[in-house]
Write a protein that holds these residues in place. Structure first.
Motif, PDB file in Angstrom:
ATOM      1  N   MET A   1       0.847  -1.169   0.000  1.00 55.43           N
ATOM      2  CA  MET A   1       0.000   0.000   0.000  1.00 55.43           C
ATOM      3  C   MET A   1       0.892   1.231   0.000  1.00 55.43           C
ATOM      4  O   MET A   1       1.823   1.329   0.781  1.00 55.43           O
ATOM      5  CB  MET A   1      -0.909   0.007   1.228  1.00 55.43           C
ATOM      6  N   CYS A  35      -8.547   6.552  -4.126  1.00 55.61           N
ATOM      7  CA  CYS A  35      -7.998   5.235  -3.810  1.00 55.61           C
ATOM      8  C   CYS A  35      -8.172   4.329  -5.022  1.00 55.61           C
ATOM      9  O   CYS A  35      -9.199   4.371  -5.693  1.00 55.61           O
ATOM     10  CB  CYS A  35      -8.715   4.649  -2.601  1.00 55.61           C
ATOM     11  N   PHE A  37      -6.857   0.183  -6.410  1.00 57.34           N
ATOM     12  CA  PHE A  37      -6.105  -1.019  -6.106  1.00 57.34           C
ATOM     13  C   PHE A  37      -6.081  -1.953  -7.311  1.00 57.34           C
ATOM     14  O   PHE A  37      -6.901  -1.854  -8.212  1.00 57.34           O
ATOM     15  CB  PHE A  37      -6.654  -1.724  -4.862  1.00 57.34           C
ATOM     16  N   LYS A  39      -5.795  -6.108  -8.437  1.00 54.63           N
ATOM     17  CA  LYS A  39      -5.959  -7.486  -7.976  1.00 54.63           C
ATOM     18  C   LYS A  39      -5.342  -8.451  -8.999  1.00 54.63           C
ATOM     19  O   LYS A  39      -5.250  -8.129 -10.182  1.00 54.63           O
ATOM     20  CB  LYS A  39      -7.437  -7.827  -7.814  1.00 54.63           C
ATOM     21  N   ILE A  45      -5.671  -8.618  -3.527  1.00 51.50           N
ATOM     22  CA  ILE A  45      -5.130  -7.281  -3.749  1.00 51.50           C
ATOM     23  C   ILE A  45      -3.607  -7.368  -3.756  1.00 51.50           C
ATOM     24  O   ILE A  45      -2.999  -7.855  -2.807  1.00 51.50           O
ATOM     25  CB  ILE A  45      -5.615  -6.297  -2.672  1.00 51.50           C
ATOM     26  N   HIS A  47      -1.681  -4.514  -4.945  1.00 49.02           N
ATOM     27  CA  HIS A  47      -1.153  -3.159  -4.749  1.00 49.02           C
ATOM     28  C   HIS A  47      -2.312  -2.203  -4.545  1.00 49.02           C
ATOM     29  O   HIS A  47      -3.366  -2.363  -5.139  1.00 49.02           O
ATOM     30  CB  HIS A  47      -0.333  -2.725  -5.964  1.00 49.02           C
ATOM     31  N   SER A  48      -2.087  -1.187  -3.720  1.00 42.71           N
ATOM     32  CA  SER A  48      -3.101  -0.168  -3.489  1.00 42.71           C
ATOM     33  C   SER A  48      -2.440   1.199  -3.371  1.00 42.71           C
ATOM     34  O   SER A  48      -1.385   1.322  -2.764  1.00 42.71           O
ATOM     35  CB  SER A  48      -3.863  -0.487  -2.199  1.00 42.71           C
TER      36      SER A  48
END
Length: 65
Positions: A1, A35, A37, A39, A45, A47-48
């Motif tokens: 993140m 935000c 992300f 998948k 998930i 990366h965010s």
């Protein structure tokens, strides 16, 4: 993140840097955050990215840095 803290005036520019200028133009300024992300094929998930403004109204008074 990855969390990116920016000034309100830099939010659109930061969104454009992360996601491209078309996404920044199309994003409505309804909030003080963005935000996104990514998948994988298992819907996990990987990366965010979170972008928050730090100088915007009540959000500032409730945030402890």
């Amino acid at each position: 993140m990855l969390v990116k803290l920016v000034r309100d005036r830099d939010l659109n520019r930061t969104i454009a840097t992360f996601y491209g200028s078309e996404r920044a133009k199309g994003s409505a300024r309804r909030s003080t955050q963005c935000c996104r992300f990514r998948k994988n094929e298992k819907f996990e998930i990987e990366h965010s990215d979170v972008i928050l403004t730090v100088d915007n109204g009540d959000f500032v008074s409730s945030m402890r840095l």
